[in-house]
Design a protein around this motif. Structure first.
Motif, PDB file in Angstrom:
ATOM      1  N   PRO A 105     147.783 -12.005 -28.816  1.00 21.97           N
ATOM      2  CA  PRO A 105     147.794 -10.594 -28.422  1.00 21.97           C
ATOM      3  C   PRO A 105     148.909 -10.316 -27.416  1.00 21.97           C
ATOM      4  O   PRO A 105     149.134 -11.099 -26.493  1.00 21.97           O
TER       5      PRO A 105
ATOM      6  N   TYR B 173     150.833  -7.434 -24.759  1.00 19.60           N
ATOM      7  CA  TYR B 173     150.611  -6.259 -23.911  1.00 19.60           C
ATOM      8  C   TYR B 173     151.949  -5.864 -23.304  1.00 19.60           C
ATOM      9  O   TYR B 173     152.607  -6.686 -22.667  1.00 19.60           O
TER      10      TYR B 173
ATOM     11  N   ALA C 162     153.799   1.369 -28.637  1.00 20.00           N
ATOM     12  CA  ALA C 162     152.378   1.121 -28.880  1.00 20.00           C
ATOM     13  C   ALA C 162     152.077   0.847 -30.351  1.00 20.00           C
ATOM     14  O   ALA C 162     151.048   0.226 -30.668  1.00 20.00           O
ATOM     15  N   THR C 163     152.943   1.268 -31.241  1.00 14.70           N
ATOM     16  CA  THR C 163     152.729   1.063 -32.676  1.00 14.70           C
ATOM     17  C   THR C 163     153.758   0.104 -33.268  1.00 14.70           C
ATOM     18  O   THR C 163     153.918   0.039 -34.489  1.00 14.70           O
TER      19      THR C 163
ATOM     20  N   ARG D 299     148.281  -5.134 -28.376  1.00 18.71           N
ATOM     21  CA  ARG D 299     146.911  -4.695 -28.104  1.00 18.71           C
ATOM     22  C   ARG D 299     146.805  -3.715 -26.943  1.00 18.71           C
ATOM     23  O   ARG D 299     145.722  -3.186 -26.701  1.00 18.71           O
ATOM     24  N   GLY D 300     147.898  -3.514 -26.210  1.00 16.29           N
ATOM     25  CA  GLY D 300     147.800  -2.595 -25.095  1.00 16.29           C
ATOM     26  C   GLY D 300     149.146  -2.290 -24.479  1.00 16.29           C
ATOM     27  O   GLY D 300     150.103  -3.058 -24.614  1.00 16.29           O
TER      28      GLY D 300
ATOM     29  N   ALA E 119     148.596   5.463 -25.827  1.00 17.38           N
ATOM     30  CA  ALA E 119     147.647   4.406 -26.186  1.00 17.38           C
ATOM     31  C   ALA E 119     146.564   4.952 -27.105  1.00 17.38           C
ATOM     32  O   ALA E 119     146.213   4.331 -28.120  1.00 17.38           O
TER      33      ALA E 119
ATOM     34  N   LEU F 258     144.820   2.203 -29.436  1.00 15.06           N
ATOM     35  CA  LEU F 258     144.659   1.104 -28.494  1.00 15.06           C
ATOM     36  C   LEU F 258     143.618   1.463 -27.433  1.00 15.06           C
ATOM     37  O   LEU F 258     143.266   2.626 -27.254  1.00 15.06           O
TER      38      LEU F 258
END
Length: 276
Positions: A117, A119, A135-136, A142-143, A174, A179
């Protein structure tokens, strides 16, 4: 451990003794920092010590904040740590575009066979402008959240409220990307617990969920600020009881109008309350 973390405790990667104390401090996630907390001549040691720690699963999820992706240490951090069995996530500093995330994910896949994951920390005006695109950028992400110290320097912001637009931007990005709500950036004065509490209350109102900490004494303050109060729990229970008794929207005796959006918020409140 909560399924939704509220506290993220940083510890310097070149101080295994401090990391060990952080793992026992009660945080939901421990973040081993290889970036700002480690001097240049200690980078290699911090990476090696962290890799040694993460050879085995840990009692608390451990994330690692690697060094800047464009510098000499970041790529080596990802290659060395991505395969570690005890690693729960990589935190990527100074992300300014989706390509930053994709580049790390590809390197991690090469080292691990699949990305851990990820971030992303948005710490510049450009990063904030690209918040939704970041974010995509990749399924492994994941964040997202802000790195406010660097962002203040980049924007020349002096007053705390000057970052509120950026904070709201990251919260919306988010949510739009599906997310979890972002966690607040650290409160740098470990003695100012009143200021920390007030800042957490403000962050919660803006849509953040939880906060990063740099000292264990900050953890209970963050938890108290972000967990629902007894009054909020009671109100959520009243809302759900009323919703179960009728099919349509209605008003409670206190004037609260109960519709689908209010019911959703009540479910969220009780879900978080059950993590006490």
């Amino acid at each position: 451990m909560r399924s939704v973390p509220l506290t993220w405790l940083y510890a310097p990667g070149d101080r295994p003794d401090v990391v060990a104390k952080a793992l026992a401090a009660g945080a939901d996630v421990v973040v081993v920092d290889l970036e700002d907390a480690v001097a240049p001549d200690r980078k290699a040691y911090a990476r090696a010590a962290t890799a040694e720690l993460l050879r085995d699963p840990q009692p608390v999820p451990v994330h690692v904040r690697v060094n800047a992706l464009t510098g000499p240490w970041g790529p080596a951090d990802v290659t060395a740590l991505a395969p570690a069995p005890g690693l729960s996530g990589l935190r990527l500093p100074k992300v300014s575009s989706p390509s930053d995330v994709v580049r790390v994910a590809r390197r991690a896949v090469s080292a691990r066979g699949g990305s851990p994951p990820l971030y992303a920390l948005l710490e510049t005006a450009l990063g904030v402008e690209h918040a939704h695109a970041v974010a995509t950028a990749h399924p492994a992400l994941r964040g997202i959240t802000l790195g406010e110290a660097d962002l203040r320097a980049d924007l020349g912001v002096r007053e705390d409220a000057g970052l509120d637009w950026c904070r709201a931007r990251v919260v919306v990005a988010a949510r739009a990307a599906g997310l979890a709500p972002p966690a607040q950036s650290v409160h740098p004065d470990i003695r100012d617990l009143e200021g920390l509490e007030a800042s957490c209350v403000r962050g919660r109102a803006l849509g953040f969920l939880g906060r990063a900490a740099i000292h264990p004494r900050q953890l209970p303050v963050i938890e108290r600020a972000y967990l629902p109060t007894e009054r909020e729990i009671e109100q959520a229970e009243r809302v759900l009881k009323a919703a179960a008794a009728t099919q349509g929207a209605q008003a409670l005796p206190d004037g609260t109008f109960v519709d689908a959006a209010v019911v959703t918020a009540a479910h969220r409140t009780l879900a978080l309350a059950h993590k006490r």
